[in-house]
Design an enzyme around this catalytic site. Structure first.
Site, mmCIF file in Angstrom:
data_model
loop_
_atom_site.group_PDB
_atom_site.id
_atom_site.type_symbol
_atom_site.label_atom_id
_atom_site.label_comp_id
_atom_site.label_asym_id
_atom_site.label_seq_id
_atom_site.Cartn_x
_atom_site.Cartn_y
_atom_site.Cartn_z
ATOM 1 C CB CYS A 389 -1.002 -0.047 1.147
ATOM 2 S SG CYS A 389 -2.477 0.916 0.759
ATOM 3 C CG HIS A 515 -3.774 -3.707 2.944
ATOM 4 N ND1 HIS A 515 -2.822 -3.206 3.798
ATOM 5 C CD2 HIS A 515 -4.406 -2.635 2.408
ATOM 6 C CE1 HIS A 515 -2.882 -1.883 3.801
ATOM 7 N NE2 HIS A 515 -3.835 -1.515 2.955
ATOM 8 C CD GLU A 517 -1.394 -6.338 4.958
ATOM 9 O OE1 GLU A 517 -1.131 -6.604 3.773
ATOM 10 O OE2 GLU A 517 -1.623 -5.180 5.357
HETATM 11 N N1 GLN Z 1 -2.050 6.676 2.627
HETATM 12 C C1 GLN Z 1 -2.134 5.900 1.432
HETATM 13 C C2 GLN Z 1 -3.471 6.051 0.743
HETATM 14 O O1 GLN Z 1 -4.435 6.440 1.349
HETATM 15 C C3 GLN Z 1 -1.830 4.434 1.700
HETATM 16 C C4 GLN Z 1 -2.837 3.793 2.612
HETATM 17 C C5 GLN Z 1 -2.336 2.493 3.214
HETATM 18 O O2 GLN Z 1 -1.133 2.228 3.275
HETATM 19 N N2 GLN Z 1 -3.256 1.682 3.696
HETATM 20 O O3 GLN Z 1 -3.581 5.743 -0.418
#
Ligand code: GLN
Length: 554
Positions: A389, A515, A517
């Site tokens: 992410c 994600h 994970e």
């Molecule tokens: N802050 C980033 C976004 O909103 C990544 C979010 C995250 O790592 N879950 O796109």
């Protein structure tokens, strides 16, 4: 089972006393695993006493990671344990907070649903709680619904939950409900004794709420002798067979096996009037724990993040490494690297010796420079890299700055001024102002490009993964990146969002917007983690061989 093939659910409630952090979620998951292994269809839900409508708006320092389900619910991290143990999916319905209950009741009051009556905690809040507690059971999909009640018995904010449990127990009857109370039996080293008094008080508090626990699970550092079990049974009004020892374990994955030894599942079934004399087959779980405890090698992986003081903020990542380590028969030693303390000057010292680097998810400006530096060091020194992410977004920014030569490249999350917003806010996010439940959340599909590492790792061309973000790879620059050697190997077929990037010239360099994970389970470790650990292992071996070679030459 009813004539129409629908299941009639029975309900198990898990409460906690004496102190928090005793591991209700793990005990609930372990019991669920044992019941599931007997062929029963089981689900677990968590009721949290706080007033946030969901944990999505909470800082990770408060309650650890926010776990996202397939249907896009932002939930408590215990749901992660449920999925990892049971290998079944949870949903919005599996996590309810006091905030959600009040929100729904108040919305109905505003609509006029209560026809002028006074709206009160009892019966309106408790009725809403009861209907939410029964929701999953009423789908006809489950034999057993386990409900974990967050917080501790005696907390003011837990009172409506306990009242709802009391009423349900009365309405559904003894054979269809069961209350398991988890407590602590402290060991006083000065007296050399295990003490039952806190448990007696905690059970009495539960009884004051009108609930008699059926089973008492006792967290303890030392085995519980028979006389202690008898004492707890006598003072707490339960049979000695209903006093279950829960010894501290070296890994949470031991707990289902410990609970099996203590016959927690048999006792629960007996008390729920479910006849089952099968032996549970936990062999594949035992094999997993064996592999976990007897690794043949070790890899050191740096986890670069800004919440590293609180490991719970990265719970699912830690557990995914445990699953992937077991597959590779190696121990994954996580080196916690605070992104705020990582600089160009100390990168070699902090990362140089590592076998792999993972740059973690996150929000906002703090620690960004350290994350970009971690990517640069891993990329230039051929250290296996995995960005999740925000970690993927940092890999894109690093490449733009140091390979494409756009020194000001940034994400519009951190900089509004940059002429190269290589990470940009998603179009549909631009009109949103509310913070709760408004990100791109839950499962989305992704097509994997032929001939890429991602496709090879997944072994299929269409995947589905869970998301939680507002920003994305800015596709305006896609061609520039591809010309410079960074491949967009996963694309969402509908929105065309870039979901995966990779560097074919690097031994292992993958960044994912989603994600992974959140989907790794004991039964199905996530392939991206499995292959990342494998790449780190390979890197470690090569360094070892090289070291031996140099030693031989000297
Ligand atoms: N802050 C980033 C976004 O909103 C990544 C979010 C995250 O790592 N879950 O796109």
């Amino acid at each position: 089972m009813a004539a129409n093939g629908q299941k009639t659910a029975k309900y198990i409630f898990v409460t906690g006393g004496v102190t928090s952090s005793l591991g209700k979620g793990i005990v609930a998951s372990s019991l669920a695993k044992l019941l599931q292994s007997r062929g029963l269809s089981v689900t677990i839900q968590k009721f949290d006493p706080y007033l946030n409508v969901d944990p999505g708006t909470l800082n990770p320092y408060e309650h650890g990671e926010c776990y996202v389900t397939d249907d896009g619910a932002e939930t408590d991290l215990d749901l992660g344990h449920y999925e990892r143990f049971l290998n079944v999916r949870t949903s919005q319905a599996n996590n309810v907070t006091t905030g959600r209950i009040y929100y729904d009741v108040i919305m109905r009051e505003r609509r006029g649903d209560f026809l002028g009556r006074t709206v009160q905690v009892i019966p309106h809040i408790t009725d809403e709680l009861k209907s939410k507690m029964r929701l999953l059971g009423e789908t006809g999909d489950y034999d057993i619904v386990i409900t974990e009640i967050g917080g501790c018995v005696g907390d003011i904010e837990s009172l409506p939950f306990l009242e709802a449990v009391r009423q349900l127990k009365f309405e559904l009857g003894e054979n269809d409900t069961l209350v398991i109370h988890l407590t602590l039996i402290p060991y006083l080293s000065s007296a050399g004794e295990l003490k039952t008094k806190p448990t007696q008080h905690s059970v009495r508090m539960l009884q004051e709420s009108g609930i008699q626990p059926d089973i008492i699970v006792c967290r303890t550092e030392h085995p519980l002798p028979q006389e202690i079990r008898r004492k707890i049974a006598l003072f707490c009004n339960v049979q000695p067979a209903s006093v279950i020892e829960a010894m501290d374990a070296s890994t949470i994955y031991d707990v289902p096996l410990l609970m099996q030894k203590e016959r927690l599942d048999q006792r629960a079934l007996y008390m729920l009037d479910i006849y089952d004399d099968k032996d549970v087959d936990m062999q594949s779980w035992i094999d997993f724990v064996d592999r976990l405890k007897n690794p043949k090698s070790v890899v050191k992986i740096g986890l670069v993040g800004k919440y590293v003081e609180l490991h719970d903020a990265y719970k699912s990542i830690i557990e995914s490494f445990i699953h992937a380590g077991a597959v590779n028969e190696c121990k994954v030693q996580i080196e916690w690297i605070h992104s705020e303390h990582l600089t160009v000057e100390n990168a070699a010292e902090k990362i140089g010796e590592l076998d792999g680097v993972l740059v973690a998810p996150g929000f906002g400006e703090r620690g960004i420079d350290g994350k970009i530096e971690a990517v640069r060091y891993a990329r230039e020194n051929n250290i296996p890299f995995f960005g999740i992410c925000l970690g993927m977004q940092m890999a894109v920014i690093e490449y733009a700055r140091n390979v494409l030569g756009w020194a000001d490249a940034h994400s519009s999350e951190m900089s509004q001024e940059t002429a190269h917003a290589v990470i940009n806010m998603m179009e549909e996010q631009k009109k949103i102002t509310d913070k709760g439940g408004t990100m791109r959340l839950g499962s989305y599909g992704c097509e994997l490009k032929k001939g890429t590492l991602a496709r090879q790792i997944y072994g299929q061309n269409h995947i589905s993964e869970r998301h939680r973000h507002r920003y994305e790879f800015n596709s305006v620059y896609k061609e520039d990146f591809e010309k410079a050697g960074m491949v967009a190997s996963g694309i969402n077929p509908d929105s065309k969002l870039v979901e995966i990037i990779e560097l074919p010239t690097h031994p292992y360099f993958i960044g994912v917007q989603y994600h992974p994970e959140l989907k790794s389970t004991v039964e199905m470790p996530h392939p991206l983690f499995v292959h990342f650990v494998k790449a780190a292992l390979e890197n470690a071996r090569q360094k070892y061989d090289m070291g031996q070679l140099l030693e031989a030459q000297n």
